[in-house]
Design an enzyme around this catalytic site. Sequence first.
Site, PDB file in Angstrom:
ATOM      1  N   GLY A  80       0.587 -12.097  21.461  1.00 49.05           N
ATOM      2  CA  GLY A  80       1.228 -11.376  20.365  1.00 49.05           C
ATOM      3  C   GLY A  80       2.343 -12.191  19.711  1.00 49.05           C
ATOM      4  O   GLY A  80       2.519 -12.162  18.492  1.00 49.05           O
ATOM      5  N   THR A  81       3.093 -12.914  20.515  1.00 51.90           N
ATOM      6  CA  THR A  81       4.227 -13.674  19.977  1.00 51.90           C
ATOM      7  C   THR A  81       3.746 -14.742  19.001  1.00 51.90           C
ATOM      8  O   THR A  81       4.258 -14.853  17.877  1.00 51.90           O
ATOM      9  CB  THR A  81       5.006 -14.329  21.146  1.00 51.90           C
ATOM     10  OG1 THR A  81       5.432 -13.283  22.026  1.00 51.90           O
ATOM     11  CG2 THR A  81       6.207 -15.099  20.645  1.00 51.90           C
ATOM     12  N   ASN A 162       7.284  -0.594  21.580  1.00 56.94           N
ATOM     13  CA  ASN A 162       7.011  -0.858  22.998  1.00 56.94           C
ATOM     14  C   ASN A 162       7.997  -0.168  23.933  1.00 56.94           C
ATOM     15  O   ASN A 162       7.718  -0.005  25.107  1.00 56.94           O
ATOM     16  CB  ASN A 162       6.996  -2.367  23.268  1.00 56.94           C
ATOM     17  CG  ASN A 162       8.221  -3.071  22.740  1.00 56.94           C
ATOM     18  OD1 ASN A 162       8.568  -2.950  21.568  1.00 56.94           O
ATOM     19  ND2 ASN A 162       8.899  -3.805  23.596  1.00 56.94           N
ATOM     20  N   GLN A 190       1.042  -2.981  20.958  1.00 59.48           N
ATOM     21  CA  GLN A 190       1.002  -1.811  21.848  1.00 59.48           C
ATOM     22  C   GLN A 190      -0.097  -0.822  21.462  1.00 59.48           C
ATOM     23  O   GLN A 190      -0.228   0.226  22.111  1.00 59.48           O
ATOM     24  CB  GLN A 190       2.362  -1.099  21.862  1.00 59.48           C
ATOM     25  CG  GLN A 190       3.468  -1.915  22.527  1.00 59.48           C
ATOM     26  CD  GLN A 190       3.294  -2.057  24.038  1.00 59.48           C
ATOM     27  OE1 GLN A 190       2.630  -1.249  24.686  1.00 59.48           O
ATOM     28  NE2 GLN A 190       3.885  -3.099  24.611  1.00 59.48           N
ATOM     29  N   SER A 210      -2.728  -8.367  21.990  1.00 58.40           N
ATOM     30  CA  SER A 210      -2.472  -9.159  23.191  1.00 58.40           C
ATOM     31  C   SER A 210      -3.263  -8.550  24.354  1.00 58.40           C
ATOM     32  O   SER A 210      -3.039  -7.398  24.727  1.00 58.40           O
ATOM     33  CB  SER A 210      -0.971  -9.142  23.483  1.00 58.40           C
ATOM     34  OG  SER A 210      -0.699  -9.955  24.586  1.00 58.40           O
ATOM     35  N   ALA A 211      -4.183  -9.347  24.915  1.00 56.77           N
ATOM     36  CA  ALA A 211      -5.140  -8.813  25.892  1.00 56.77           C
ATOM     37  C   ALA A 211      -4.473  -8.233  27.135  1.00 56.77           C
ATOM     38  O   ALA A 211      -4.961  -7.264  27.717  1.00 56.77           O
ATOM     39  CB  ALA A 211      -6.125  -9.918  26.295  1.00 56.77           C
ATOM     40  N   HIS A 212      -3.324  -8.812  27.550  1.00 56.95           N
ATOM     41  CA  HIS A 212      -2.752  -8.363  28.827  1.00 56.95           C
ATOM     42  C   HIS A 212      -2.127  -6.972  28.753  1.00 56.95           C
ATOM     43  O   HIS A 212      -1.739  -6.410  29.765  1.00 56.95           O
ATOM     44  CB  HIS A 212      -1.761  -9.395  29.375  1.00 56.95           C
ATOM     45  CG  HIS A 212      -0.445  -9.489  28.679  1.00 56.95           C
ATOM     46  ND1 HIS A 212       0.701  -8.941  29.189  1.00 56.95           N
ATOM     47  CD2 HIS A 212      -0.074 -10.090  27.521  1.00 56.95           C
ATOM     48  CE1 HIS A 212       1.726  -9.217  28.383  1.00 56.95           C
ATOM     49  NE2 HIS A 212       1.272  -9.903  27.357  1.00 56.95           N
ATOM     50  N   THR A 248      -7.621 -26.897  21.994  1.00 56.76           N
ATOM     51  CA  THR A 248      -8.863 -26.477  22.658  1.00 56.76           C
ATOM     52  C   THR A 248      -8.755 -25.004  23.030  1.00 56.76           C
ATOM     53  O   THR A 248      -7.753 -24.565  23.588  1.00 56.76           O
ATOM     54  CB  THR A 248      -9.114 -27.342  23.909  1.00 56.76           C
ATOM     55  OG1 THR A 248      -9.204 -28.697  23.478  1.00 56.76           O
ATOM     56  CG2 THR A 248     -10.408 -26.943  24.610  1.00 56.76           C
ATOM     57  N   CYS A 338      11.746  -8.390  28.830  1.00 54.70           N
ATOM     58  CA  CYS A 338      12.881  -9.326  28.990  1.00 54.70           C
ATOM     59  C   CYS A 338      14.091  -8.634  29.600  1.00 54.70           C
ATOM     60  O   CYS A 338      14.974  -9.286  30.141  1.00 54.70           O
ATOM     61  CB  CYS A 338      13.283  -9.956  27.655  1.00 54.70           C
ATOM     62  SG  CYS A 338      12.360  -9.410  26.249  1.00 54.70           S
TER      63      CYS A 338
HETATM   64  N1  PLP Z   1       5.046  -7.216  20.468  1.00 54.41           N
HETATM   65  C1  PLP Z   1       5.161  -6.158  21.282  1.00 54.41           C
HETATM   66  C2  PLP Z   1       5.358  -4.808  20.694  1.00 54.41           C
HETATM   67  C3  PLP Z   1       5.074  -6.315  22.671  1.00 54.41           C
HETATM   68  O1  PLP Z   1       5.203  -5.258  23.464  1.00 54.41           O
HETATM   69  C4  PLP Z   1       4.868  -7.611  23.184  1.00 54.41           C
HETATM   70  C5  PLP Z   1       4.790  -7.794  24.649  1.00 54.41           C
HETATM   71  O2  PLP Z   1       5.735  -8.069  25.323  1.00 54.41           O
HETATM   72  C6  PLP Z   1       4.741  -8.679  22.286  1.00 54.41           C
HETATM   73  C7  PLP Z   1       4.845  -8.442  20.943  1.00 54.41           C
HETATM   74  C8  PLP Z   1       4.528 -10.072  22.778  1.00 54.41           C
HETATM   75  O3  PLP Z   1       3.188 -10.250  23.178  1.00 54.41           O
HETATM   76  P1  PLP Z   1       2.780 -11.480  24.119  1.00 54.41           P
HETATM   77  O4  PLP Z   1       3.323 -11.197  25.467  1.00 54.41           O
HETATM   78  O5  PLP Z   1       1.287 -11.475  24.111  1.00 54.41           O
HETATM   79  O6  PLP Z   1       3.327 -12.715  23.486  1.00 54.41           O
END
Ligand code: PLP
Length: 385
Positions: A80-81, A162, A190, A210-212, A248, A338
């Site tokens: 996501g970042t 989030n 989210q 973001s898959a996780h 890659t 964080c």
């Molecule tokens: N945006 C939101 C709303 C999130 O909850 C998160 C996860 O921490 C992210 C962005 C960042 O995603 P990633 O951990 O895949 O970089």
Amino acid sequence: MLKNVNCLKMNRIYLDNAATTPLDPQVLEAMLPYLQHQFGNPSSIYSYGRETRLGIENARKSVARLLNAHPAEIFFTSGGTESSNTAILGAVRDLGCTHIITSPIEHHATLHTVEYLDKRDEATVSYVSILPNGHVDLQHLGQLLQDAAPAKTLVTLMHANNEIGNITDLHAVGALCKQFQAIFHSDTVQTVGHLPFDLRHTPVHFITGSAHKFHGPKGAGLLYINENVQIHPFIHGGGQERNMRAGTENVYGIVGFAKALELATEQYETDSNYIRSLKLYLAAQLQQELPGVTFNGDSFGNSNYTVLNVSFPKSEKSEMLLMNLDMNGICASGGSACTSGAQQGSHVIRAFNNNPNQVAVRFSFSRHNTKEEMDLLVEKLKLLI
Ligand code: PLP
């Protein structure tokens, strides 16, 4: 060989699913061939390469189908970042946006990117007001868009928050953006994998995933770029991802992303109803058993079923709550990942609730949680507050 996730939980109760989720064994199974014998570089022209290329392109088609987008609009990233960085920087540097409208409750992936552009004088930034229930003030957004005109504006507002779970109406924001010819990016980290998407009929230029966050692997992300906008890459190098994202490809991550989204979509009705019932049950139990508890955000209105943000009255004991929960095997957080484990206070809660006599804790759920866990949590909280 693949153990059930419940067997791995031991005696701990994991209630931080907005931070990350455990990998689904079926997702691992789909990924395994690409961690073992299907190891070719997807850019290689011989059979090993063609096999992994096929894995990636099938994943792209599947993700596009599940989100109702064109495969050409789907780009795989590291998460996501990176996706939000790519979209925001691209909107400023390639689409002519000189002004950015965002909100003070965005994830730092957005806030820090926007602040960086502001500091470098690449864009000016304004922040839309947050209402007492944690929602973005759409009237103020309209005003800010009007004030910014004729400057080309990027609006970057997240779909579900989030920390508090509040959901912003993408159609309402998109309609305002259209009225002022603004570019619209939404951090949907989210909600991708948690809510259905129909991107062909949603007025956004960029969304992220973001898959996780939905039982896929870490380090595998999605950037949707609407076919009507074109930006340059954020990461330069080889011509991977149709020249949009060099390096890659994370083949097993991409395959895992697609499999996790497929499972999430298949199980959406069952999982969302079940998880929502856990959230509502926990809220009711907390209200009944713990005097002075309040909820942050629009918890029972336009809110994600995965998150419940609870404020407890501040006391010497409750100030140590996250640590004490951890010592009792309960994993929750004070905000985004964080700030997990540290009571630093949250920029999200501060934006609309300035009560210094409260301690906020985010509980976030998945299909692996149970009603019994909610009961245990409430019993522990009664001792720890
Ligand atoms: N945006 C939101 C709303 C999130 O909850 C998160 C996860 O921490 C992210 C962005 C960042 O995603 P990633 O951990 O895949 O970089």
